[in-house]
Design a protein around this motif. Sequence first.
Motif, PDB file in Angstrom:
ATOM      1  N   VAL A 103       6.282 -27.009   2.823  1.00 38.16           N
ATOM      2  CA  VAL A 103       5.926 -27.543   1.500  1.00 38.16           C
ATOM      3  C   VAL A 103       4.503 -27.125   1.119  1.00 38.16           C
ATOM      4  O   VAL A 103       4.237 -26.702  -0.011  1.00 38.16           O
ATOM      5  CB  VAL A 103       6.076 -29.084   1.496  1.00 38.16           C
ATOM      6  N   CYS A 107       3.431 -24.866  -2.036  1.00 39.49           N
ATOM      7  CA  CYS A 107       2.413 -25.315  -3.012  1.00 39.49           C
ATOM      8  C   CYS A 107       1.318 -24.247  -3.146  1.00 39.49           C
ATOM      9  O   CYS A 107       0.842 -23.976  -4.252  1.00 39.49           O
ATOM     10  CB  CYS A 107       1.784 -26.635  -2.558  1.00 39.49           C
ATOM     11  N   GLN A 110       2.196 -21.674  -5.341  1.00 39.13           N
ATOM     12  CA  GLN A 110       2.596 -22.257  -6.622  1.00 39.13           C
ATOM     13  C   GLN A 110       4.061 -21.988  -6.945  1.00 39.13           C
ATOM     14  O   GLN A 110       4.415 -21.527  -8.039  1.00 39.13           O
ATOM     15  CB  GLN A 110       1.680 -21.749  -7.740  1.00 39.13           C
ATOM     16  N   TRP A 113       8.728 -26.331  -8.691  1.00 37.49           N
ATOM     17  CA  TRP A 113       8.940 -27.669  -8.124  1.00 37.49           C
ATOM     18  C   TRP A 113      10.281 -27.785  -7.408  1.00 37.49           C
ATOM     19  O   TRP A 113      10.426 -28.514  -6.437  1.00 37.49           O
ATOM     20  CB  TRP A 113       8.876 -28.726  -9.243  1.00 37.49           C
ATOM     21  N   ILE A 116       9.883 -26.686  -3.894  1.00 35.90           N
ATOM     22  CA  ILE A 116       9.042 -27.615  -3.120  1.00 35.90           C
ATOM     23  C   ILE A 116       9.838 -28.875  -2.768  1.00 35.90           C
ATOM     24  O   ILE A 116       9.890 -29.299  -1.612  1.00 35.90           O
ATOM     25  CB  ILE A 116       7.773 -27.986  -3.913  1.00 35.90           C
TER      26      ILE A 116
END
Lengths: 144, 74
Positions: A103, A107, A110, A113, A116
């Motif tokens: 994760v 992140c 980038q 979502w 992630i």
Amino acid sequence: MVYEERNTWASMVVTVVVLIAYVVIVLQRAGGGPLTEVLWWPIMLGAIVGAIVLTIVVSILWGILAGMRDPDGVGQSDQRDRDIARFGDRVGQSFMVAAGLGVLALCAIQAHWFWIANAMFFGFALASLAGSLARVVAYRRGLA
Amino acid sequence: MVKPTRVTNRIRAVREGAGLTQAELARRIGVTRQTLIAIEQSKYSPTLELAFQLSRVFGLGIDELFQYPEADSE
């Protein structure tokens, strides 16, 4: 089979079923398009809540059936169950750490979502599966 | 990783000699029958507390029930 081993099997089977259902639903909703376009969180929330509820229901039903066959110690746990649970938790924890690192990496680059959230979701699921598998092996083969 | 315990025991022989079933002995020491089976088959090393409880049920010393290999045979 003891109470805690039955619960472990119930959790393992339900986790596999829910994971497969989650993947199938997400792929269906994507309809061949990009996965990141799928409204993933209601499906994920349903999978998590569903897994918890299903595990409880399966454990209760299995417990009732086991109780009819062997009423002695149907809900009993002891030191070996606690030792095996600790062993399973230790195995599962390593997968949680791997998921957490995954994760962080997502992140850092980038990532969307979707990726992630799903990395964390599958991390939870794999940690649960690995921990359950370790427990079942310990119940069957022994724990030194 | 899961590995067999090196602690062996003669609980089964002593239990049978005392005319106790696995269920009866398990109840007396407060464990499930499956745990007693695992102990008898040396698939689980009981805690010290359980070892004391077992030895007291039979009126034996712990080292009369349990064996552990000598250091030079490791």
